[in-house]
Design a protein around this motif. Sequence first.
Motif, PDB file in Angstrom:
ATOM      1  N   LEU A 166      77.673 -12.801  72.319  1.00 14.12           N
ATOM      2  CA  LEU A 166      76.976 -13.470  71.228  1.00 14.12           C
ATOM      3  C   LEU A 166      77.873 -14.534  70.604  1.00 14.12           C
ATOM      4  O   LEU A 166      77.476 -15.695  70.447  1.00 14.12           O
ATOM      5  CB  LEU A 166      76.556 -12.450  70.165  1.00 14.12           C
ATOM      6  N   PHE A 167      79.093 -14.154  70.258  1.00 18.59           N
ATOM      7  CA  PHE A 167      79.985 -15.109  69.603  1.00 18.59           C
ATOM      8  C   PHE A 167      80.436 -16.217  70.556  1.00 18.59           C
ATOM      9  O   PHE A 167      80.660 -17.351  70.130  1.00 18.59           O
ATOM     10  CB  PHE A 167      81.186 -14.380  68.991  1.00 18.59           C
ATOM     11  N   ALA A 168      80.547 -15.901  71.838  1.00 20.24           N
ATOM     12  CA  ALA A 168      80.900 -16.937  72.817  1.00 20.24           C
ATOM     13  C   ALA A 168      79.785 -17.977  72.888  1.00 20.24           C
ATOM     14  O   ALA A 168      80.039 -19.184  72.988  1.00 20.24           O
ATOM     15  CB  ALA A 168      81.138 -16.307  74.187  1.00 20.24           C
ATOM     16  N   THR A 169      78.537 -17.514  72.819  1.00 23.43           N
ATOM     17  CA  THR A 169      77.404 -18.438  72.823  1.00 23.43           C
ATOM     18  C   THR A 169      77.428 -19.312  71.575  1.00 23.43           C
ATOM     19  O   THR A 169      77.197 -20.521  71.639  1.00 23.43           O
ATOM     20  CB  THR A 169      76.069 -17.659  72.884  1.00 23.43           C
ATOM     21  N   LEU A 170      77.736 -18.700  70.434  1.00 24.53           N
ATOM     22  CA  LEU A 170      77.783 -19.451  69.182  1.00 24.53           C
ATOM     23  C   LEU A 170      78.885 -20.511  69.200  1.00 24.53           C
ATOM     24  O   LEU A 170      78.809 -21.505  68.482  1.00 24.53           O
ATOM     25  CB  LEU A 170      78.014 -18.496  68.000  1.00 24.53           C
ATOM     26  N   LEU A 222      85.829 -26.405  64.144  1.00 26.64           N
ATOM     27  CA  LEU A 222      87.003 -25.834  64.797  1.00 26.64           C
ATOM     28  C   LEU A 222      87.239 -26.459  66.172  1.00 26.64           C
ATOM     29  O   LEU A 222      86.306 -26.906  66.832  1.00 26.64           O
ATOM     30  CB  LEU A 222      86.834 -24.320  64.970  1.00 26.64           C
ATOM     31  N   THR A 223      88.492 -26.465  66.594  1.00 26.07           N
ATOM     32  CA  THR A 223      88.816 -26.923  67.941  1.00 26.07           C
ATOM     33  C   THR A 223      88.481 -25.804  68.921  1.00 26.07           C
ATOM     34  O   THR A 223      88.273 -24.650  68.519  1.00 26.07           O
ATOM     35  CB  THR A 223      90.318 -27.246  68.075  1.00 26.07           C
ATOM     36  N   ARG A 224      88.449 -26.130  70.208  1.00 28.76           N
ATOM     37  CA  ARG A 224      88.173 -25.110  71.222  1.00 28.76           C
ATOM     38  C   ARG A 224      89.226 -23.997  71.169  1.00 28.76           C
ATOM     39  O   ARG A 224      88.913 -22.812  71.323  1.00 28.76           O
ATOM     40  CB  ARG A 224      88.167 -25.764  72.603  1.00 28.76           C
ATOM     41  N   GLU A 225      90.483 -24.381  70.933  1.00 29.52           N
ATOM     42  CA  GLU A 225      91.567 -23.396  70.866  1.00 29.52           C
ATOM     43  C   GLU A 225      91.359 -22.440  69.691  1.00 29.52           C
ATOM     44  O   GLU A 225      91.583 -21.229  69.808  1.00 29.52           O
ATOM     45  CB  GLU A 225      92.927 -24.100  70.731  1.00 29.52           C
ATOM     46  N   GLU A 226      90.923 -22.989  68.559  1.00 31.22           N
ATOM     47  CA  GLU A 226      90.690 -22.151  67.376  1.00 31.22           C
ATOM     48  C   GLU A 226      89.505 -21.214  67.604  1.00 31.22           C
ATOM     49  O   GLU A 226      89.521 -20.052  67.177  1.00 31.22           O
ATOM     50  CB  GLU A 226      90.440 -23.041  66.156  1.00 31.22           C
ATOM     51  N   MET A 227      88.478 -21.714  68.283  1.00 33.83           N
ATOM     52  CA  MET A 227      87.320 -20.873  68.602  1.00 33.83           C
ATOM     53  C   MET A 227      87.735 -19.712  69.503  1.00 33.83           C
ATOM     54  O   MET A 227      87.351 -18.558  69.282  1.00 33.83           O
ATOM     55  CB  MET A 227      86.244 -21.701  69.310  1.00 33.83           C
ATOM     56  N   ASP A 228      88.528 -20.033  70.519  1.00 34.57           N
ATOM     57  CA  ASP A 228      88.974 -18.998  71.460  1.00 34.57           C
ATOM     58  C   ASP A 228      89.831 -17.950  70.758  1.00 34.57           C
ATOM     59  O   ASP A 228      89.793 -16.763  71.109  1.00 34.57           O
ATOM     60  CB  ASP A 228      89.756 -19.631  72.615  1.00 34.57           C
ATOM     61  N   LEU A 229      90.591 -18.381  69.754  1.00 37.32           N
ATOM     62  CA  LEU A 229      91.435 -17.445  69.014  1.00 37.32           C
ATOM     63  C   LEU A 229      90.569 -16.467  68.217  1.00 37.32           C
ATOM     64  O   LEU A 229      90.874 -15.267  68.146  1.00 37.32           O
ATOM     65  CB  LEU A 229      92.373 -18.209  68.069  1.00 37.32           C
TER      66      LEU A 229
END
Length: 253
Positions: A166-170, A222-229
């Motif tokens: 779910l959060f990955a989709t968001l 957020l940046t992609r890195e921040e999202m992944d974190l």
Amino acid sequence: MGSLLEEPEFPKLISAYREALTRRYSKNNLSRYPKFSSIPEEKVDLLVRYFLELLYPEYEGRKKLDGAFTSLAGFVHSPPKVFGLLGSLSMAVFKLGRHLKSAFQAGFAALHSYVTAHRFEEIMFSKAKELLKEGNDLQNKSIFNQVLASVSKKDADEFREDILKLFATLSDKELLSKIKQLMDAVVKTMKSKPKTYTQEEVEGIMLGAGILTKGEELFAGLTREEMDLILEAIDQVEKDAFEEAIASAKGGK
């Protein structure tokens, strides 16, 4: 699902789980993870609010959503029901082109986490009833750990994986945009056919759309890195919470 909401003791489990989530993502608990210290506090607050308002609303809120949730569960477990709408959808949807299939798949995977979240509660409730009969307070951390520990590792892992989907989709802005376009078209088509689709079914899909739309702000700016974190933090915190509950229930703490 309806029968569970009608259980007189069920509100106590909802309250206890909401309390546990608040503890889990508190500043004090997150301080144990130096790696995640760079995540903005306001994003953590948004994450907790998302959990509490959309995935685990309080009892009265859950009752209001029950009809819509039942309908949503039916759609999640029977994708062909929605795929049957495709022949009636406007050509605008088909502009999604190659994204159409991935939008459907990601949308259903994300919404399935909502269904999984409440199935998770059903598993815990049998243990909760047992503890309540003994006069225990589910709000007590050690008591709630016993409730959480009653879930099998397999079910806990599946639950965590669904939440992460779910959060990955968001966090996928382009895909989320496609999913929202698709769901808007589905709702519009369903509303135009009241003899085929009930109001409850329409509300079920709208509930799903709301879960996705309101969650979008969590990753805004957020940046992609921040999202992944953030995704990594959710995975680690949820995994640790379950393992700590197991250890606590076995007398390891």
